[in-house]
Design a protein around this motif. Sequence first.
Motif, short mmCIF file in Angstrom:
data_model
loop_
_atom_site.label_atom_id
_atom_site.label_comp_id
_atom_site.label_asym_id
_atom_site.label_seq_id
_atom_site.Cartn_x
_atom_site.Cartn_y
_atom_site.Cartn_z
N ARG A 83 0.84 -1.21 0.00
CA ARG A 83 0.00 0.00 0.00
C ARG A 83 0.87 1.25 0.00
O ARG A 83 0.60 2.22 -0.74
CB ARG A 83 -0.91 -0.02 1.23
N ASN A 84 1.93 1.27 0.81
CA ASN A 84 2.82 2.43 0.85
C ASN A 84 3.57 2.61 -0.46
O ASN A 84 3.82 3.74 -0.90
CB ASN A 84 3.82 2.27 2.00
N MET A 85 3.95 1.49 -1.11
CA MET A 85 4.64 1.59 -2.40
C MET A 85 3.75 2.20 -3.46
O MET A 85 4.16 3.07 -4.23
CB MET A 85 5.12 0.21 -2.84
N LEU A 86 2.51 1.73 -3.52
CA LEU A 86 1.58 2.25 -4.53
C LEU A 86 1.29 3.73 -4.31
O LEU A 86 1.06 4.48 -5.26
CB LEU A 86 0.28 1.45 -4.50
N ALA A 87 1.28 4.16 -3.05
CA ALA A 87 0.97 5.55 -2.74
C ALA A 87 2.17 6.47 -2.83
O ALA A 87 2.04 7.68 -2.67
CB ALA A 87 0.37 5.64 -1.33
N ASN A 88 3.36 5.92 -3.11
CA ASN A 88 4.59 6.71 -3.14
C ASN A 88 4.64 7.55 -4.42
O ASN A 88 4.79 7.02 -5.52
CB ASN A 88 5.81 5.79 -3.07
N SER A 89 4.52 8.84 -4.28
CA SER A 89 4.53 9.74 -5.44
C SER A 89 5.91 9.84 -6.08
O SER A 89 6.04 10.38 -7.19
CB SER A 89 4.05 11.13 -5.03
N ASP A 90 6.92 9.33 -5.41
CA ASP A 90 8.28 9.38 -5.96
C ASP A 90 8.40 8.49 -7.20
O ASP A 90 9.33 8.64 -7.99
CB ASP A 90 9.28 8.92 -4.90
N TYR A 91 7.45 7.55 -7.38
CA TYR A 91 7.50 6.65 -8.53
C TYR A 91 6.60 7.11 -9.68
O TYR A 91 6.45 6.38 -10.67
CB TYR A 91 7.06 5.24 -8.12
N THR A 92 6.01 8.29 -9.55
CA THR A 92 5.11 8.79 -10.60
C THR A 92 5.86 8.89 -11.93
O THR A 92 6.94 9.46 -12.00
CB THR A 92 4.55 10.16 -10.21
N GLY A 93 5.28 8.31 -12.95
CA GLY A 93 5.92 8.31 -14.26
C GLY A 93 6.91 7.17 -14.45
O GLY A 93 7.43 7.00 -15.56
N GLU A 94 7.17 6.41 -13.40
CA GLU A 94 8.10 5.29 -13.47
C GLU A 94 7.46 4.01 -12.97
O GLU A 94 8.10 3.16 -12.39
CB GLU A 94 9.37 5.61 -12.67
N MET A 95 6.16 3.90 -13.22
CA MET A 95 5.40 2.73 -12.80
C MET A 95 4.35 2.41 -13.87
O MET A 95 3.70 3.31 -14.38
CB MET A 95 4.73 3.00 -11.44
N ASP A 96 4.25 1.12 -14.20
CA ASP A 96 3.27 0.68 -15.20
C ASP A 96 2.10 0.01 -14.50
O ASP A 96 2.29 -1.00 -13.80
CB ASP A 96 3.92 -0.31 -16.18
N TYR A 97 0.90 0.52 -14.71
CA TYR A 97 -0.30 -0.05 -14.10
C TYR A 97 -0.92 -1.12 -14.99
O TYR A 97 -1.80 -1.86 -14.54
CB TYR A 97 -1.31 1.04 -13.78
N THR A 98 -0.50 -1.18 -16.24
CA THR A 98 -1.02 -2.19 -17.16
C THR A 98 0.15 -2.83 -17.89
O THR A 98 1.17 -2.18 -18.15
CB THR A 98 -1.97 -1.57 -18.20
N PRO A 99 0.04 -4.10 -18.24
CA PRO A 99 1.09 -4.74 -19.05
C PRO A 99 1.05 -4.20 -20.47
O PRO A 99 0.03 -3.66 -20.92
CB PRO A 99 0.73 -6.22 -18.99
N TYR A 100 2.15 -4.34 -21.18
CA TYR A 100 2.21 -3.83 -22.55
C TYR A 100 3.19 -4.67 -23.36
O TYR A 100 4.07 -5.34 -22.81
CB TYR A 100 2.64 -2.36 -22.56
N HIS A 101 3.00 -4.66 -24.66
CA HIS A 101 3.92 -5.27 -25.61
C HIS A 101 4.49 -4.16 -26.48
O HIS A 101 3.72 -3.39 -27.08
CB HIS A 101 3.23 -6.33 -26.46
N GLU A 102 5.80 -4.09 -26.57
CA GLU A 102 6.46 -3.04 -27.34
C GLU A 102 7.23 -3.67 -28.49
O GLU A 102 7.94 -4.66 -28.31
CB GLU A 102 7.41 -2.26 -26.42
N PHE A 103 7.09 -3.09 -29.68
CA PHE A 103 7.75 -3.63 -30.86
C PHE A 103 8.61 -2.53 -31.51
O PHE A 103 8.21 -1.37 -31.54
CB PHE A 103 6.73 -4.15 -31.87
#
Length: 627
Positions: A83-103
């Motif tokens: 819970r504390n990790m998810l709420a940590n604003s220090d990770y804003t922009g460096e966290m993926d909430y959905t999986p993705y495929h990149e080509f």
Amino acid sequence: MQTLQRFCCLLYYWGITLAIHRDSPPFANHKDLYNTIDATLLGDVAWQSFSLEYSGEKPAGDCPLWMQQSYDVWFWDPHAIVRNMLANSDYTGEMDYTPYHEFQEKDKKHHYKDFMSGDWAWHQSDEIAQDPQTHGAAFIPIILGSNKTMVSVATGQNDYYPLYLLIGNVHNNVRHAHRHALALVGFMAIPKTSKKGMNDPTFRKFKKQMFHSSLSKIFTNLKPGMTTPEVMWCGDGHYCRVIYGLGPYIADYEEQVVLAGIIKNWCGRCLAFPTSLDDGGVSQSCEHTDALVDLPFTNDFPHANIYQLLAPDLLHQLIKGTFKDHLVEWCFPQGHRFSQWTGDDLKVLMKVYLSAIKGHTISVRLNISLPRQHSLVHYEILVRLFGTPNGLCSSITKSKHIKAVKKPWRRSSKHKALSQMLLTNQRLDKIAAARVDFQNHSNFANDDIDNNDNNHEEQQHKETNPFAMEADDYNDVEDDGVVDDEDIIADVKLARSARHYDCAFINIDDKQDGILSMDIVRIFCFLSFTFTNGHMYPCALIQWFPRIAEERDELTGMWMVAPSFNEDGSHDLLIIHIDSITCGTHLLPIFSTQFVPQGLQFHHSLDAYQGFYVNHFIDHHAFELVS
């Protein structure tokens, strides 16, 4: 004690400077500081514990001491940590909430990087989407890691068994930057017995059962959230429905044996025979283990299979296991007068190894039936499942040992040190959480009070030095070697006395890709001149290093270049604009079958040899550019 004395001295002098303003320091003494930290609610997670003991049949007469003892396991609630990790604003922009495929755009190849780019997270999210109760929830992979560490060679308890946790949504670069993306969860119990009793099958079974039972108990609070979505506050300022799932487990081979319930020298991922691991085998399965041994802890949680979740370990399987323990010892049995290979030594040697051994006759062994080397067979599928292996390497947990175990132990009185270490870690987490909160409320004028000066100097260095590179991900791993002041002084003197000319990539053709769009040059000096229009042009005096062939070297996979000279033997020099410089590069001499001459210094190599390899293994930037 010295730290307390320095702190009290600082408060004293601080008080003197504030006295003229009729003010006083914020803390009366170190106890006042500790009380303030302890009263802080930010990042506060209380320590919990439970006890385990042997409950099987005990022998009549002389009963082993380990059967009579009780073993305490201390832990933080992992649900509160996540819970504390998810709420940590220090990770804003460096966290993926959905999986993705990149080509990749040019060749449509699948590009794997961070954890959520892997197929495993994609498949787990597919299962979440197919369930009407969990549809739409963000998947939060719970990645675990544990590794024993020794804090002293003295008597008493000198080893500890920390357990760590991180979430797979956070990018790999954040995990390596020590920004609390890897959290201490607890300390596992370590049952001990006499040397004679270590091989007792009952004792060994008890250790495994206690290990798995402890993990199952610690993560019980996360289990409801693995089937029923929870609403969490995230660091980007939004609420999000999340669903948890046990992810990969970071462990060295010895611990993988315990996790997978296998016999030593077997593979944790397949059923290849220990005597012929290279022949491969079918994948391990929970059904197979159920018929042989006790169930692993993952059987207590949904959608978890320990045989699929054993993470690749670059540090022990590749760097130490395959490279150091076998290739280095094989080709350099005397270690070239190295009394001890350090982590930095190995990392440098890996980058130049191919060119160093090319041309020398080395015996070849076709079959190496060793678990760590065999594990490399599974790396392709593991990269596809979990992304790049550096995000799951045990170097992350080993580096965390320093802050979570070794330094707190050194600060303790050494008597019943664990309770003091628990308190130290709790205070450190509160300070880290408070620091992020202060930044969010603009209580700091600078973005980073700890690293602002260093970051400013580093940024200035990057702005003025076109050859500045990012640090290696593995620089913070604990090394066995020691660097003393004499080595540093010697290096400084050498740097002042020896001429050192960097080599670099320069851009010559934007229409080409990779090295075909660039040339290699040696830079002799930087200069500038002012043209008649009054504009100043920053330039560099360079020597060309054209390619020897239009194809890579077949054995090393490296491009080859040679210095260019005029007909009279002088250097082929040219002045170029500094904007054409892409970045620095590393050239390795083509040694052929000859050994390095006695007395040759590294700063003479560009003049002593006639051909060079363009070493794209030196760092990530060079590899991407050349590829």
